[in-house]
Scaffold this motif. Structure first.
Motif, PDB file in Angstrom:
ATOM      1  N   PHE A 207       7.208   2.862  13.762  1.00 35.86           N
ATOM      2  CA  PHE A 207       7.750   3.972  12.981  1.00 35.86           C
ATOM      3  C   PHE A 207       7.143   4.065  11.588  1.00 35.86           C
ATOM      4  CE2 PHE A 207      10.776   4.034  16.380  1.00 35.86           C
ATOM      5  CZ  PHE A 207      11.207   5.364  16.453  1.00 35.86           C
ATOM      6  N   GLY A 208       6.149   3.221  11.324  1.00 40.83           N
ATOM      7  CA  GLY A 208       5.376   3.360  10.091  1.00 40.83           C
ATOM      8  C   GLY A 208       6.050   2.881   8.823  1.00 40.83           C
ATOM      9  N   GLY A 209       7.091   2.058   8.938  1.00 42.45           N
ATOM     10  CA  GLY A 209       7.779   1.588   7.743  1.00 42.45           C
ATOM     11  C   GLY A 209       7.019   0.497   7.006  1.00 42.45           C
ATOM     12  N   THR A 210       7.295   0.377   5.725  1.00 40.97           N
ATOM     13  CA  THR A 210       6.739  -0.688   4.890  1.00 40.97           C
ATOM     14  C   THR A 210       7.908  -1.415   4.242  1.00 40.97           C
ATOM     15  OG1 THR A 210       4.723   0.557   4.412  1.00 40.97           O
ATOM     16  CG2 THR A 210       5.289  -1.239   2.896  1.00 40.97           C
ATOM     17  N   LEU A 211       7.978  -2.709   4.430  1.00 43.30           N
ATOM     18  CA  LEU A 211       9.100  -3.470   3.889  1.00 43.30           C
ATOM     19  C   LEU A 211       8.993  -3.646   2.387  1.00 43.30           C
ATOM     20  CD1 LEU A 211      11.672  -5.168   4.289  1.00 43.30           C
ATOM     21  CD2 LEU A 211      10.184  -7.158   4.696  1.00 43.30           C
ATOM     22  N   MET A 212       7.821  -4.063   1.889  1.00 43.65           N
ATOM     23  CA  MET A 212       7.646  -4.359   0.466  1.00 43.65           C
ATOM     24  C   MET A 212       6.370  -3.725  -0.061  1.00 43.65           C
ATOM     25  SD  MET A 212       8.564  -8.465   0.430  1.00 43.65           S
ATOM     26  CE  MET A 212       7.242  -8.840   1.594  1.00 43.65           C
ATOM     27  N   ASP A 213       6.384  -3.393  -1.352  1.00 47.18           N
ATOM     28  CA  ASP A 213       5.138  -2.954  -1.969  1.00 47.18           C
ATOM     29  C   ASP A 213       4.380  -4.182  -2.469  1.00 47.18           C
ATOM     30  OD1 ASP A 213       6.304  -3.761  -4.380  1.00 47.18           O
ATOM     31  OD2 ASP A 213       6.713  -1.722  -5.079  1.00 47.18           O
ATOM     32  N   GLU A 214       3.281  -3.954  -3.193  1.00 45.39           N
ATOM     33  CA  GLU A 214       2.433  -5.069  -3.611  1.00 45.39           C
ATOM     34  C   GLU A 214       3.110  -6.003  -4.605  1.00 45.39           C
ATOM     35  OE1 GLU A 214       1.714  -1.504  -6.182  1.00 45.39           O
ATOM     36  OE2 GLU A 214       1.764  -1.917  -4.012  1.00 45.39           O
ATOM     37  N   THR A 215       4.201  -5.565  -5.231  1.00 50.87           N
ATOM     38  CA  THR A 215       4.913  -6.418  -6.173  1.00 50.87           C
ATOM     39  C   THR A 215       6.019  -7.232  -5.501  1.00 50.87           C
ATOM     40  OG1 THR A 215       6.629  -4.802  -6.779  1.00 50.87           O
ATOM     41  CG2 THR A 215       4.515  -4.680  -7.950  1.00 50.87           C
ATOM     42  N   GLY A 216       6.293  -6.952  -4.227  1.00 48.87           N
ATOM     43  CA  GLY A 216       7.376  -7.621  -3.527  1.00 48.87           C
ATOM     44  C   GLY A 216       8.675  -6.836  -3.508  1.00 48.87           C
ATOM     45  N   ARG A 217       8.697  -5.685  -4.140  1.00 46.13           N
ATOM     46  CA  ARG A 217       9.906  -4.859  -4.165  1.00 46.13           C
ATOM     47  C   ARG A 217      10.122  -4.212  -2.795  1.00 46.13           C
ATOM     48  NH1 ARG A 217      12.976  -2.058  -7.968  1.00 46.13           N
ATOM     49  NH2 ARG A 217      11.653  -2.846  -9.656  1.00 46.13           N
ATOM     50  N   CYS A 218      11.334  -4.210  -2.310  1.00 42.45           N
ATOM     51  CA  CYS A 218      11.665  -3.569  -1.048  1.00 42.45           C
ATOM     52  C   CYS A 218      11.524  -2.058  -1.169  1.00 42.45           C
ATOM     53  CB  CYS A 218      13.089  -3.926  -0.619  1.00 42.45           C
ATOM     54  SG  CYS A 218      13.604  -3.116   0.917  1.00 42.45           S
ATOM     55  N   VAL A 219      10.749  -1.485  -0.236  1.00 42.24           N
ATOM     56  CA  VAL A 219      10.582  -0.033  -0.197  1.00 42.24           C
ATOM     57  C   VAL A 219      10.881   0.498   1.205  1.00 42.24           C
ATOM     58  CG1 VAL A 219       8.930   0.079  -2.102  1.00 42.24           C
ATOM     59  CG2 VAL A 219       8.093  -0.336   0.238  1.00 42.24           C
ATOM     60  N   ALA A 220      11.623  -0.308   1.976  1.00 47.70           N
ATOM     61  CA  ALA A 220      11.941   0.094   3.348  1.00 47.70           C
ATOM     62  C   ALA A 220      12.774   1.362   3.404  1.00 47.70           C
ATOM     63  CB  ALA A 220      12.676  -1.052   4.058  1.00 47.70           C
TER      64      ALA A 220
END
Length: 406
Positions: A207-220
């Motif tokens: 489904f194309g989700g991303t759990l974390m950005d490059e800083t480790g912040r949750c962007v799910a």
């Protein structure tokens, strides 16, 4: 002096010179002294202590024993002491003993706690010792034991979940979630675990989700995760079984109550014993965004920073998870290995190697450790119909970020 006398004297001189040269030529040359043959220097005796968490009497332990027997024959100067430690104790035992300045020379385990061990200086960096020695290892395997650009283990077994199916109950496994839904609506039963680990590949790749950005912040909460959970809830409503008891789910599959289950290669031997030639393995069904990308874990040999024999330990680890050792693991234990140069006889083992190599490398960040609790709660709420998927994911992301200090 007359010319005749002079010629006679010259002839006598030539004759004397010739006889002298002949005498010199006949004198034997002094013997050439040869260097004595070099004595063979035996390699120094080395003693290594290693830990593993394989179950006593099971196939992975048998594979390790076989590899070590061959190693002993090839390296008679090395003594390897082996200790089996229960899996639920091996990480805490390593932390305690290594943290106190002791511990074995190396141990093997999944990369579950690698990030924490690196940050705690509990495993040795191996970049220098492994330089030029990683040919044949897959990129996924190397990435799985690398933290912040430094490699910390000799990688070996790679593991990710796939779809086991019973060929007697389903001729063709579903390649997509829509195909799965059609089969379920048609009466074919499947059981999935109600746990975010088993469904991670749906949340991300499918489904194309991303759990974390490059800083480790949750962007799910920005897409993918909520849509995946909502679709899985629809599958449950259509008849797909979601089970919280893994033992119960495994039994349902082995006894023919369901046609398929999502699980990993650690169940391959058990399922094969139950289903025989009817057992099949396939990728998790793909979703609207593409193939599912399950979390891929890597078992490696980790070296104790306290060890005075790091080089010898690394050479042993390279032998165990080298081409010949890996071949033994695949043949004896059915282990999918993180190598590209091992011929696999069992197509089911090959299938799991392909699944793991196409997965998502398990992150080793501090922030990733904070995803399990919040997203387990979110997934449970959605699957039990307690909360809408978007709300549950938003709350999970907020909780994860709070735990990570954002």
């Amino acid at each position: 002096m007359s010319s005749t006398t002079w010629l006679k004297l010259m002839a006598v001189g030539v004759l004397i010179a010739g006889l002298f040269s002949l005498a010199v030529a006949c004198v034997p040359a002094p013997p050439v002294e040869e260097d004595p043959p070099a004595e063979e220097v035996e390699p120094p005796a080395v003693e290594l202590t290693i830990w593993h968490a394989y179950h006593v009497g099971e196939k992975e332990e048998a594979a390790l024993k076989q590899v070590l027997e061959q190693y002993k024959a090839d390296h008679p100067n090395v003594t390897v002491n082996v200790l089996a430690v229960p899996f639920d104790a091996i990480f805490s035992k390593w932390v305690t003993e290594v943290g106190a300045g002791g511990g074995p020379d190396m141990f093997t385990a999944p990369n579950d706690n690698l990030g924490d061990h690196v940050r705690g200086d509990l495993v040795a960096p191996l970049g220098d010792l492994l330089a030029g020695k990683l040919e044949g290892f897959s990129e996924m395997a190397i990435n799985g034991v690398t933290v912040d650009g430094e490699i910390y283990a000799v990688p070996g077994i790679i593991k990710a979940v796939g779809l086991f199916y019973n060929k007697a109950m389903v001729a063709t496994p579903p390649a997509t979630l829509d195909e799965l839904k059609a089969q379920v609506e048609g009466g074919t039963k499947y059981v999935f675990m109600q746990h975010p680990y088993h469904n991670f590949g749906f949340f991300t790749g499918a489904f194309g989700g991303t759990l974390m950005d490059e800083t480790g912040r949750c962007v799910a909460d920005q897409g993918g995760f909520a849509e995946a959970m909502e679709y899985l809830y629809e599958l449950k409503q259509a008849g797909l079984i979601f089970e919280t008891d893994e033992g119960k789910a495994n039994t349902m599959f082995m006894e023919g109550e369901v046609a398929g289950i999502i699980s990993g290669p650690w169940m391959l031997g058990t399922f094969k014993a139950a289903l025989g030639d009817n057992l099949g393995v396939a990728l998790m069904p793909a979703g609207p965004a593409g193939p599912a990308t399950p979390l891929t874990g890597v078992d490696g040999w980790y070296i104790n920073p306290n060890s005075q024999k790091k080089e010898a330990a690394v050479e042993l680890a390279l032998y165990i998870f080298g081409p010949e050792g890996s071949k033994i693991y695949t043949d004896v234990a059915g282990s999918p290995m993180g190598r590209t140069d091992v011929e696999i006889a069992d197509p089911l083992v090959q299938a799991f190697m392909d699944i793991a190599n196409a997965g998502f490398p398990r992150p080793q960040s501090v922030e990733f450790a904070n995803w399990w609790g919040p997203f387990s709660d979110a997934f449970t709420k959605v699957m039990e119909g307690v909360a809408p998927a978007a709300d549950a994911v938003a709350q999970a992301c907020a909780d994860m970020n709070a735990a990570s200090g954002f």
